[in-house]
Design a protein around this motif. Structure first.
Motif, PDB file in Angstrom:
ATOM      1  N   GLU A  10       0.831  -1.206   0.000  1.00 22.16           N
ATOM      2  CA  GLU A  10       0.000   0.000   0.000  1.00 22.16           C
ATOM      3  C   GLU A  10       0.867   1.257   0.000  1.00 22.16           C
ATOM      4  O   GLU A  10       0.577   2.226  -0.682  1.00 22.16           O
ATOM      5  N   GLU A  11       1.974   1.228   0.774  1.00 28.09           N
ATOM      6  CA  GLU A  11       2.871   2.379   0.840  1.00 28.09           C
ATOM      7  C   GLU A  11       3.538   2.619  -0.512  1.00 28.09           C
ATOM      8  O   GLU A  11       3.640   3.748  -0.974  1.00 28.09           O
ATOM      9  N   LYS A  12       3.982   1.521  -1.175  1.00 23.49           N
ATOM     10  CA  LYS A  12       4.598   1.648  -2.499  1.00 23.49           C
ATOM     11  C   LYS A  12       3.591   2.203  -3.494  1.00 23.49           C
ATOM     12  O   LYS A  12       3.905   3.059  -4.307  1.00 23.49           O
ATOM     13  N   LEU A  13       2.370   1.696  -3.439  1.00 24.51           N
ATOM     14  CA  LEU A  13       1.321   2.172  -4.334  1.00 24.51           C
ATOM     15  C   LEU A  13       1.056   3.646  -4.069  1.00 24.51           C
ATOM     16  O   LEU A  13       0.927   4.439  -4.993  1.00 24.51           O
ATOM     17  N   GLY A  14       1.049   4.046  -2.797  1.00 17.67           N
ATOM     18  CA  GLY A  14       0.843   5.443  -2.448  1.00 17.67           C
ATOM     19  C   GLY A  14       1.955   6.327  -2.988  1.00 17.67           C
ATOM     20  O   GLY A  14       1.710   7.393  -3.529  1.00 17.67           O
ATOM     21  N   CYS A  15       3.198   5.882  -2.859  1.00 21.17           N
ATOM     22  CA  CYS A  15       4.341   6.651  -3.382  1.00 21.17           C
ATOM     23  C   CYS A  15       4.276   6.727  -4.904  1.00 21.17           C
ATOM     24  O   CYS A  15       4.503   7.781  -5.488  1.00 21.17           O
ATOM     25  N   ARG A  16       3.958   5.612  -5.545  1.00 23.46           N
ATOM     26  CA  ARG A  16       3.861   5.576  -7.004  1.00 23.46           C
ATOM     27  C   ARG A  16       2.759   6.529  -7.478  1.00 23.46           C
ATOM     28  O   ARG A  16       2.945   7.282  -8.430  1.00 23.46           O
ATOM     29  N   GLU A  17       1.627   6.492  -6.803  1.00 24.37           N
ATOM     30  CA  GLU A  17       0.505   7.352  -7.161  1.00 24.37           C
ATOM     31  C   GLU A  17       0.878   8.828  -6.957  1.00 24.37           C
ATOM     32  O   GLU A  17       0.544   9.680  -7.771  1.00 24.37           O
ATOM     33  N   MET A  18       1.586   9.110  -5.866  1.00 27.15           N
ATOM     34  CA  MET A  18       1.996  10.478  -5.587  1.00 27.15           C
ATOM     35  C   MET A  18       2.980  10.972  -6.658  1.00 27.15           C
ATOM     36  O   MET A  18       2.863  12.097  -7.139  1.00 27.15           O
ATOM     37  N   ILE A  19       3.913  10.125  -7.075  1.00 26.11           N
ATOM     38  CA  ILE A  19       4.866  10.506  -8.120  1.00 26.11           C
ATOM     39  C   ILE A  19       4.142  10.757  -9.434  1.00 26.11           C
ATOM     40  O   ILE A  19       4.424  11.728 -10.135  1.00 26.11           O
ATOM     41  N   LYS A  20       3.174   9.893  -9.781  1.00 23.44           N
ATOM     42  CA  LYS A  20       2.393  10.094 -11.002  1.00 23.44           C
ATOM     43  C   LYS A  20       1.649  11.424 -10.955  1.00 23.44           C
ATOM     44  O   LYS A  20       1.614  12.181 -11.924  1.00 23.44           O
ATOM     45  N   ARG A  21       1.056  11.728  -9.811  1.00 25.95           N
ATOM     46  CA  ARG A  21       0.301  12.964  -9.649  1.00 25.95           C
ATOM     47  C   ARG A  21       1.228  14.181  -9.771  1.00 25.95           C
ATOM     48  O   ARG A  21       0.902  15.159 -10.448  1.00 25.95           O
ATOM     49  N   LEU A  22       2.387  14.136  -9.119  1.00 24.88           N
ATOM     50  CA  LEU A  22       3.346  15.240  -9.194  1.00 24.88           C
ATOM     51  C   LEU A  22       3.866  15.439 -10.617  1.00 24.88           C
ATOM     52  O   LEU A  22       4.020  16.556 -11.082  1.00 24.88           O
ATOM     53  N   TYR A  23       4.129  14.325 -11.316  1.00 25.27           N
ATOM     54  CA  TYR A  23       4.574  14.405 -12.709  1.00 25.27           C
ATOM     55  C   TYR A  23       3.499  15.060 -13.579  1.00 25.27           C
ATOM     56  O   TYR A  23       3.791  15.923 -14.394  1.00 25.27           O
ATOM     57  N   ALA A  24       2.254  14.669 -13.391  1.00 23.74           N
ATOM     58  CA  ALA A  24       1.150  15.259 -14.161  1.00 23.74           C
ATOM     59  C   ALA A  24       1.041  16.761 -13.885  1.00 23.74           C
ATOM     60  O   ALA A  24       0.826  17.555 -14.804  1.00 23.74           O
ATOM     61  N   GLU A  25       1.211  17.171 -12.640  1.00 24.27           N
ATOM     62  CA  GLU A  25       1.162  18.597 -12.303  1.00 24.27           C
ATOM     63  C   GLU A  25       2.313  19.352 -12.957  1.00 24.27           C
ATOM     64  O   GLU A  25       2.133  20.459 -13.454  1.00 24.27           O
ATOM     65  N   LEU A  26       3.495  18.755 -12.977  1.00 24.80           N
ATOM     66  CA  LEU A  26       4.647  19.383 -13.609  1.00 24.80           C
ATOM     67  C   LEU A  26       4.418  19.546 -15.102  1.00 24.80           C
ATOM     68  O   LEU A  26       4.669  20.607 -15.675  1.00 24.80           O
ATOM     69  N   VAL A  27       3.939  18.491 -15.751  1.00 26.45           N
ATOM     70  CA  VAL A  27       3.657  18.551 -17.185  1.00 26.45           C
ATOM     71  C   VAL A  27       2.621  19.638 -17.470  1.00 26.45           C
ATOM     72  O   VAL A  27       2.788  20.442 -18.389  1.00 26.45           O
ATOM     73  N   ASN A  28       1.555  19.687 -16.676  1.00 25.50           N
ATOM     74  CA  ASN A  28       0.521  20.703 -16.885  1.00 25.50           C
ATOM     75  C   ASN A  28       1.061  22.112 -16.667  1.00 25.50           C
ATOM     76  O   ASN A  28       0.649  23.052 -17.344  1.00 25.50           O
ATOM     77  N   ALA A  29       1.986  22.281 -15.734  1.00 27.89           N
ATOM     78  CA  ALA A  29       2.558  23.607 -15.485  1.00 27.89           C
ATOM     79  C   ALA A  29       3.365  24.086 -16.680  1.00 27.89           C
ATOM     80  O   ALA A  29       3.437  25.282 -16.951  1.00 27.89           O
ATOM     81  N   ILE A  30       3.965  23.162 -17.426  1.00 30.56           N
ATOM     82  CA  ILE A  30       4.768  23.532 -18.593  1.00 30.56           C
ATOM     83  C   ILE A  30       3.901  23.608 -19.846  1.00 30.56           C
ATOM     84  O   ILE A  30       3.963  24.569 -20.599  1.00 30.56           O
ATOM     85  N   ILE A  31       3.095  22.610 -20.075  1.00 27.64           N
ATOM     86  CA  ILE A  31       2.295  22.542 -21.302  1.00 27.64           C
ATOM     87  C   ILE A  31       1.079  23.454 -21.245  1.00 27.64           C
ATOM     88  O   ILE A  31       0.743  24.115 -22.210  1.00 27.64           O
ATOM     89  N   ARG A  32       0.415  23.502 -20.117  1.00 29.59           N
ATOM     90  CA  ARG A  32      -0.787  24.328 -19.980  1.00 29.59           C
ATOM     91  C   ARG A  32      -0.718  25.075 -18.654  1.00 29.59           C
ATOM     92  O   ARG A  32      -1.411  24.737 -17.704  1.00 29.59           O
TER      93      ARG A  32
END
Length: 100
Positions: A10-32
């Motif tokens: 569950e902790e690994k899944l939480g970290c993976r999900e958090m990294i995916k979310r942070l990556y999506a926010e970073l991409v959106n900050a640059i692209i849109r």
């Protein structure tokens, strides 16, 4: 509670999900990036003089086929400095990280 293995999974899944979310926010900050908000008054004066001639800004909106409002500004010579009734028009469209 669950076993230690379930907790680690569950902790690994939480970290993976958090990294995916942070990556999506970073991409959106640059692209849109978020649009700047401003008032028409913050665009500056509606008239200016350049090379001895006066120009004015006319602000308006148009609606595109998808129903979005596009904010526009048109600069043109004032009537006393207009050389002809019909003049060429240059349309400048800024990138997604810019404002009008």
């Amino acid at each position: 509670g669950g076993t230690l293995a379930e907790s680690e999974r569950e902790e690994k899944l939480g970290c993976r999900e958090m990294i995916k979310r942070l990556y999506a926010e970073l991409v959106n900050a640059i692209i849109r990036p978020p649009r700047a908000t401003y008032t028409v008054q913050q665009l500056g004066p509606t008239e200016f003089e350049f090379s001895g001639k006066k120009f004015r800004r006319v602000d308006f909106t148009v609606r595109n086929d998808r129903g979005h409002s596009l904010a526009c500004s048109q600069w043109e010579p004032t009537p006393e400095h207009r050389p002809a009734a019909a003049l060429p028009c240059v349309i400048y469209m800024h990138g997604n990280a810019s404002c009008r």
